[in-house]
Design an enzyme around this catalytic site. Structure first.
Site, PDB file in Angstrom:
ATOM      1  N   ASN A 281       0.819  -1.217   0.000  1.00  0.00           N
ATOM      2  CA  ASN A 281       0.000   0.000   0.000  1.00  0.00           C
ATOM      3  C   ASN A 281       0.850   1.262   0.000  1.00  0.00           C
ATOM      4  OD1 ASN A 281      -2.500  -1.337   0.037  1.00  0.00           O
ATOM      5  ND2 ASN A 281      -2.406  -1.599   2.260  1.00  0.00           N
ATOM      6  N   HIS A 283       2.853   2.418   2.185  1.00  0.00           N
ATOM      7  CA  HIS A 283       3.132   3.055   3.467  1.00  0.00           C
ATOM      8  C   HIS A 283       3.821   2.023   4.361  1.00  0.00           C
ATOM      9  CE1 HIS A 283      -1.296   1.903   4.651  1.00  0.00           C
ATOM     10  NE2 HIS A 283      -0.497   0.863   4.729  1.00  0.00           N
ATOM     11  N   CYS A 318       2.491   6.203   7.923  1.00  0.00           N
ATOM     12  CA  CYS A 318       3.862   6.684   7.850  1.00  0.00           C
ATOM     13  C   CYS A 318       4.398   6.387   6.453  1.00  0.00           C
ATOM     14  CB  CYS A 318       4.712   6.001   8.921  1.00  0.00           C
ATOM     15  SG  CYS A 318       6.419   6.567   8.992  1.00  0.00           S
TER      16      CYS A 318
END
Length: 376
Positions: A281, A283, A318
């Site tokens: 994804n 992240h 993040c």
């Protein structure tokens, strides 16, 4: 949960009550069909189905003082109690299988040398990876994965939706060691109007001893806006055949309040997310958050104790090259360590150095009973 008479429902059946989970009383959890309405004459009656679909009757005496079972009748070891056909060890390790009419997924994992820590036990990070892998393989068996898309349904693809973890809770009774084989059972059920509750039980494949329990809340995020969204009814219909209904959670996750950063007394700075920390994804993978939490834990505690429970709440994704701070503080202190095994609890915060918080967590640590296990 309201009980309905004479209805057989699938669930994880625990040999001991949740309140008795601890390192000295290791429960065995098996998958059985239970008639919750049957409880007569001081006997709790449970019904199981073997591979020939014959109904077997078992009974267990109840304690007179606290209404809890004094003992559990051992699961029949010589008979297959699942409705699905038996599978080889190789098949269970590489692919896993759907059991209980497709409501539960079962897969084995062998502990490898690069997944153990300095105590020769499997790392907490590896456990999280097993949980994610079994969950994705479960969805693959459900037809939700292809070569380029993992764990998503056709309706999710139409709406540019993907799954993200909102919260994770893991309890560890005992850490398996190198070359041990663990057996993971995984189920999924709806949680409110916005997400799914994922649950795992990790057993020792030889003894049936329950080693780990875990629960996770997964919600949907729009791939383009990067914002969470409601659970579309069309997606619910796609998942319905594989969702456990009227499920009771394995345990209640800790409520994680927003700790005051100013009160944190252990701070680790300069942690950076790298390219290899990202998942499909784009992240940072959820297990990396646990790595950062451990980086902010006092070294003296890590040497003398082992992680027994972690409740983690994800608040912001993040991305690559973000710089992170890991902060923690002790919220309970042990007393009389020489005479008891009282746990130590910590609060944790992960935040970007620019200010926003990425995650909050609460961990529990118990004294190590053995400093190092010798490998023969």
């Amino acid at each position: 949960m309201a009980a309905s008479s004479n209805i057989m429902t699938s669930k994880f059946f625990m040999a001991t009550s949740p309140s008795s989970w601890n390192s000295t009383n290791k429960s065995k959890i098996c998958l059985q069909q239970i008639d919750r309405s049957s409880n007569t004459n001081g006997k709790m009656v449970k019904f199981t189905r073997d591979s020939s679909l014959k109904v077997k009757l078992q009974a267990q005496a109840l304690l007179t003082n606290d209404s809890r079972a004094t003992s559990m009748i051992e699961s029949l070891k010589d008979e297959e109690m699942m409705t699905s056909p038996p599978a080889t060890m190789e098949h269970l390790t590489t692919e896993g299988r759907l059991i209980n009419d497709g409501l539960v997924f079962q897969q084995n994992f062998s502990i490898r040398s690069f997944e153990i820590d300095s105590e020769y036990k499997v790392s907490a990070r590896a456990i999280m990876n097993y949980l994610q892998e079994s969950s994705l393989n479960h969805r693959k068996k459900m037809g939700m994965s292809s070569d380029s898309l993992v764990g998503v349904t056709p309706e999710m693809i139409k709406r540019d939706l993907l799954w993200i973890f909102r919260g994770m809770c893991i309890e560890v009774d005992r850490y398996p060691s190198w070359a041990d084989v663990v057996q993971i059972y995984h189920r999924i059920y709806t949680s409110g109007r916005t997400g799914l509750r994922l649950e795992w039980i990790v057993n020792d494949s030889k003894t049936g001893e329950t080693l780990v329990r875990a629960s996770c809340l997964a919600v949907m995020m729009n791939k383009k806006t990067r914002k969470t969204c409601k659970f579309p009814e069309e997606v619910k219909q796609e998942l319905k055949p594989y969702l456990t209904t009227d499920a009771e959670p394995l345990f209640e996750a800790d409520k994680i309040l927003c700790p005051q950063v100013g009160k944190m007394d252990n701070i680790r700075t300069g942690l950076t997310s790298c390219w290899h920390d990202l998942d499909f994804n784009y992240h940072v993978n959820n297990a990396k958050y646990l790595d950062w939490i451990l980086e902010g834990t006092p070294t003296s505690l890590i040497h003398s104790h082992e992680l027994s429970r972690v409740s983690l709440q994800y608040r912001k994704e993040c991305l690559k090259d973000d710089v992170i701070q890991s902060l923690s503080r002790v919220v309970t202190k042990e007393t009389g360590l020489s005479t008891n095994n009282q746990e130590i609890e910590l609060e944790h915060v992960l935040r970007l150095e620019s200010g926003p918080e990425l995650a909050g967590a609460r961990t529990a640590w118990r004294p190590k009973s053995i400093c190092r296990q010798t490998i023969n």
